[in-house]
Scaffold this motif. Structure first.
Motif, PDB file in Angstrom:
ATOM      1  N   PHE A   1      46.675  27.620   3.899  1.00 46.01           N
ATOM      2  CA  PHE A   1      45.258  27.258   3.962  1.00 46.01           C
ATOM      3  C   PHE A   1      44.459  28.159   4.890  1.00 46.01           C
ATOM      4  O   PHE A   1      43.239  28.272   4.772  1.00 46.01           O
ATOM      5  N   THR A   2      45.144  28.863   5.805  1.00 49.93           N
ATOM      6  CA  THR A   2      44.454  29.875   6.596  1.00 49.93           C
ATOM      7  C   THR A   2      43.960  31.007   5.704  1.00 49.93           C
ATOM      8  O   THR A   2      42.867  31.552   5.901  1.00 49.93           O
ATOM      9  N   SER A   3      44.772  31.332   4.715  1.00 48.57           N
ATOM     10  CA  SER A   3      44.374  32.386   3.770  1.00 48.57           C
ATOM     11  C   SER A   3      43.105  31.990   3.016  1.00 48.57           C
ATOM     12  O   SER A   3      42.268  32.834   2.688  1.00 48.57           O
TER      13      SER A   3
ATOM     14  N   VAL B   1      41.979  20.891  -1.909  1.00 48.40           N
ATOM     15  CA  VAL B   1      43.215  21.656  -1.756  1.00 48.40           C
ATOM     16  C   VAL B   1      44.321  20.741  -1.241  1.00 48.40           C
ATOM     17  O   VAL B   1      44.130  20.043  -0.240  1.00 48.40           O
ATOM     18  N   SER B   2      45.471  20.747  -1.905  1.00 50.27           N
ATOM     19  CA  SER B   2      46.620  20.014  -1.382  1.00 50.27           C
ATOM     20  C   SER B   2      47.631  20.988  -0.810  1.00 50.27           C
ATOM     21  O   SER B   2      47.984  21.978  -1.440  1.00 50.27           O
ATOM     22  N   THR B   3      48.087  20.700   0.409  1.00 44.19           N
ATOM     23  CA  THR B   3      49.189  21.464   1.002  1.00 44.19           C
ATOM     24  C   THR B   3      50.378  20.540   1.243  1.00 44.19           C
ATOM     25  O   THR B   3      51.245  20.826   2.065  1.00 44.19           O
TER      26      THR B   3
ATOM     27  N   ASN C   1      46.568  23.443  -5.950  1.00 39.98           N
ATOM     28  CA  ASN C   1      47.758  22.774  -5.429  1.00 39.98           C
ATOM     29  C   ASN C   1      48.649  23.827  -4.779  1.00 39.98           C
ATOM     30  O   ASN C   1      49.413  24.488  -5.467  1.00 39.98           O
ATOM     31  N   LEU C   2      48.514  24.006  -3.482  1.00 42.86           N
ATOM     32  CA  LEU C   2      49.350  24.971  -2.786  1.00 42.86           C
ATOM     33  C   LEU C   2      50.709  24.341  -2.505  1.00 42.86           C
ATOM     34  O   LEU C   2      50.782  23.211  -2.024  1.00 42.86           O
ATOM     35  N   ASP C   3      51.764  25.040  -2.824  1.00 45.34           N
ATOM     36  CA  ASP C   3      53.108  24.508  -2.626  1.00 45.34           C
ATOM     37  C   ASP C   3      53.725  25.151  -1.389  1.00 45.34           C
ATOM     38  O   ASP C   3      54.227  26.274  -1.438  1.00 45.34           O
ATOM     39  N   PRO C   4      53.707  24.453  -0.252  1.00 43.85           N
ATOM     40  CA  PRO C   4      54.220  25.058   0.975  1.00 43.85           C
ATOM     41  C   PRO C   4      55.725  25.304   0.923  1.00 43.85           C
ATOM     42  O   PRO C   4      56.225  26.189   1.608  1.00 43.85           O
TER      43      PRO C   4
ATOM     44  N   ALA D   1      46.806  17.469   6.747  1.00 46.82           N
ATOM     45  CA  ALA D   1      46.393  18.319   7.864  1.00 46.82           C
ATOM     46  C   ALA D   1      47.612  18.886   8.567  1.00 46.82           C
ATOM     47  O   ALA D   1      48.709  18.331   8.468  1.00 46.82           O
ATOM     48  N   PRO D   2      47.436  19.982   9.291  1.00 46.93           N
ATOM     49  CA  PRO D   2      48.561  20.512  10.082  1.00 46.93           C
ATOM     50  C   PRO D   2      48.883  19.554  11.222  1.00 46.93           C
ATOM     51  O   PRO D   2      48.010  18.861  11.735  1.00 46.93           O
TER      52      PRO D   2
END
Length: 589
Positions: free
Chosen positions: A128-130, A47-49, A80-83, A149-150
């Motif tokens: 990413f919590t979801s 997963v990419s954030t 690919n999550l797009d923040p 990472a956060p």
């Protein structure tokens, strides 16, 4: 020097977070790790954030925010999550209810307050919590690997009890970076479980990725300490891009090798306490599954030699041409901007020296705490046309905090004060405090050309611009914006007075990040005129096979910079340390 990184032996937790400053190779390292584990028969979700994610480029597949199988690697799935997209949706959820209720000017200010890095960080954490809060996903994979990472700042925010109260609705102090937490109360339990998983050494491992250079290792050490303080103690470090050998007869190869070894001899003591691995400096582009497999086998050369595009040698102006242009246009304020590690402090110093050599009186200043401009000139007696200073972000932030706490904080209860203090530790606070110091320096130097290393972002400029009209909402200290700031903002937008020079390397991440930086500045009505491609191997005649291969791979990014910039200069790898006035003059020959 260090043991080679091998996921079979190094990975033993279900969750892995890769972190590091831009350009260190965390995406390629995360991808190579995911491929290796999948090849071992593990079911893996990657997963990419990262807002600048090039995950789909590295894996050579199209990705969405829904996990999909990688066709060429059984057991591997990626998304690919797009923040930034998540942040836009989040802003709309928060600000939307006030549209048509509050004045448009106030709504615009609220939107700008939530346009910064903190909102994106919170949105990324929410994304990413979801995933981690969904048992159907977590129980379906042996490993979930997160690229990016956060930050410790984000995680500390989520631990503050006041972040989950109505404090923001009632507050009048104008928090700039805690605003992103508004309305998240319904997710408190989910976030709490995620925080618990992050601090559980049996569930989560933090992988710090760094290059063997001073700034990269210092950033890894900062992140390590920051995250350890909030309970994430299961950490390891990968030193990426390590040259194992060099050609004594090749000046470039020798310089690279010795510079890396010098940086590694100064690894911060705290960082030495984590397990350290290495990955080699390779000549090939880390895109495609086979290249990723080669990396973890420690292959430094590709199976098929990289080929040029077939174009003629690209010819670009040199730094002396940039300096000549700035001199002829009589620019009064010059900023160098770019991500850490691209050499913007050195370039700022070289530009200052070049302008002095043109007969101009110059003041050079920086806000980079690791830059030590004074050390670049080694305390030597300088030409009477140049003066230097250093704006210390810590000193400026402390001064700013003192004023804010004495005014906005005087009537707050204990929880409210803790909330305000955390907000004052945010990146936005530092940007604003430092920008005020910038303004003072420029105001004091009306009769000089001012060269400033490490400039404020477009978001900061817009935030301060909004404060001029809506200081009741934004200005937390004096209720007004200092005159020096009011005068400087129009000056920065005046291309006849001000020039922004964007510094990058001819590599994917620095160029992509510089492109976003340029977009950010344009949003604030500032249009960078020059780009500088620094430390280019493309312009050298290195005989080292690995470095020569890397030089070939630079070509596509040099062409990309030509497309992005109005004017572009290129500087070859300097085969000696750039210390002292006379050494900096070598950049201008």
């Amino acid at each position: 020097m260090y043991q080679s990184f091998d996921p079979k032996n190094a990975v033993y937790t279900p969750y892995l977070f890769f972190t590091g400053k831009g350009g260190v190779g965390k995406t390629s390292t995360a991808c190579a790790t995911a491929v290796s584990l999948a090849d071992e028969g593990k079911k893996v979700l990657l997963v990419s954030t990262d807002p600048a994610s090039n995950l789909q480029d590295v894996l050579e597949v199209e990705l969405t925010n829904i996990p999909s199988e990688i066709p060429t690697v059984p057991n591997l799935f990626a998304c690919n999550l797009d923040p930034e997209e998540a942040a836009r949706a989040y802003r709309e959820r928060v600000v939307g209810p006030y549209k048509g209720v509050l004045p448009d000017s106030v709504v615009a200010t609220m939107e700008e307050q939530m346009s910064g890095a903190c909102t994106v960080e919170i949105a990324a954490f929410d994304e990413f919590t979801s995933l981690l809060g969904n048992p159907e996903i977590t129980e379906s994979y042996d490993h979930i690997i997160f690229d990016t990472a956060p930050t410790g700042h984000t995680l500390r925010l989520l631990q503050l009890p006041t972040a989950w109260t109505g404090f923001l609705e009632e507050s009048t102090h104008g928090a700039s970076c805690l605003g992103p937490l508004f309305g998240l109360g319904e997710k408190k339990d989910l976030y709490s479980k995620t925080m618990k998983a992050l601090s559980d050494s049996k569930q989560t491992m933090l992988v710090l990725v760094a290059r063997p250079d001073e700034s990269s290792l210092l950033e890894a050490n900062r992140a390590s300490n920051e995250l350890r303080e909030i309970g994430i103690r299961n950490q390891s470090l990968i030193v990426n891009g390590l040259m194992e050998t060099y050609l004594p007869e090749d000046e470039v190869s020798t310089f690279f090798y010795k510079k890396q070894r010098s940086a590694l001899s100064e690894v911060p003591e705290q960082l030495k306490k984590v397990v350290i691995y290495s990955l080699p400096y390779v000549s090939y582009s880390l895109t495609g599954i086979e290249s990723l497999r080669h990396l973890l086998k420690n292959f430094i050369l590709p199976s098929v030699q990289t080929k040029s595009t077939g174009n003629e040698q690209i010819s670009l102006p040199e730094l002396k041409d940039l300096v000549e242009d700035l001199s002829q246009q009589n620019k009064r304020v010059i900023f160098t901007m770019g991500k850490g590690g691209v050499g913007k402090t050195t370039i700022a110093s070289a530009i200052a020296v070049g302008l002095v050599e043109q007969g101009h009186k110059v003041h050079l200043t920086t806000t980079d705490p690791a830059a030590h401009v004074g050390n670049i000139f080694k305390g030597e007696e300088l030409n009477n046309l140049i003066t230097i200073s250093q704006i210390d972000p810590k000193v400026e932030v402390d001064k700013y905090k003192e004023v804010v706490l004495a005014t906005a904080g005087k009537d707050l209860d204990e929880e409210g004060l803790a909330y305000l203090e955390e907000d004052l530790n945010s990146p936005c606070t530092e940007e604003i405090a430092v920008f005020r110091a910038f303004a003072e320096v420029v105001e004091r130097a009306e009769d000089e050309i001012v060269v400033i290393d490490t400039a404020p972002t477009g978001h900061t400029l817009l935030l301060l611009d909004a404060a001029q009209s809506y200081h009741k909402e934004l200005s937390r200290s004096t209720g007004e914006v200092p005159e020096s700031v009011q005068k400087l903002l129009p000056r920065l937008r005046n291309p006849k007075e001000t020039s922004v020079v964007i510094v990058t390397l001819a590599e994917a991440t620095p160029v992509l990040e510089a492109s976003r930086l340029q977009d950010d500045l344009k949003r604030a009505d500032i249009n960078p005129e020059w780009w500088v491609i620094n430390q280019s191997l493309y312009t050298t005649k290195t005989m080292d096979l690995v470095l020569n291969g890397r030089a070939t791979s630079e070509e596509q990014w040099i062409l990309r910079v030509k497309e992005l910039s109005n004017k572009c200069a290129i500087i070859p790898v300097v085969k000696e340390e750039s210390i002292g006035y006379d050494q900096l003059k070598n950049y201008l020959k």
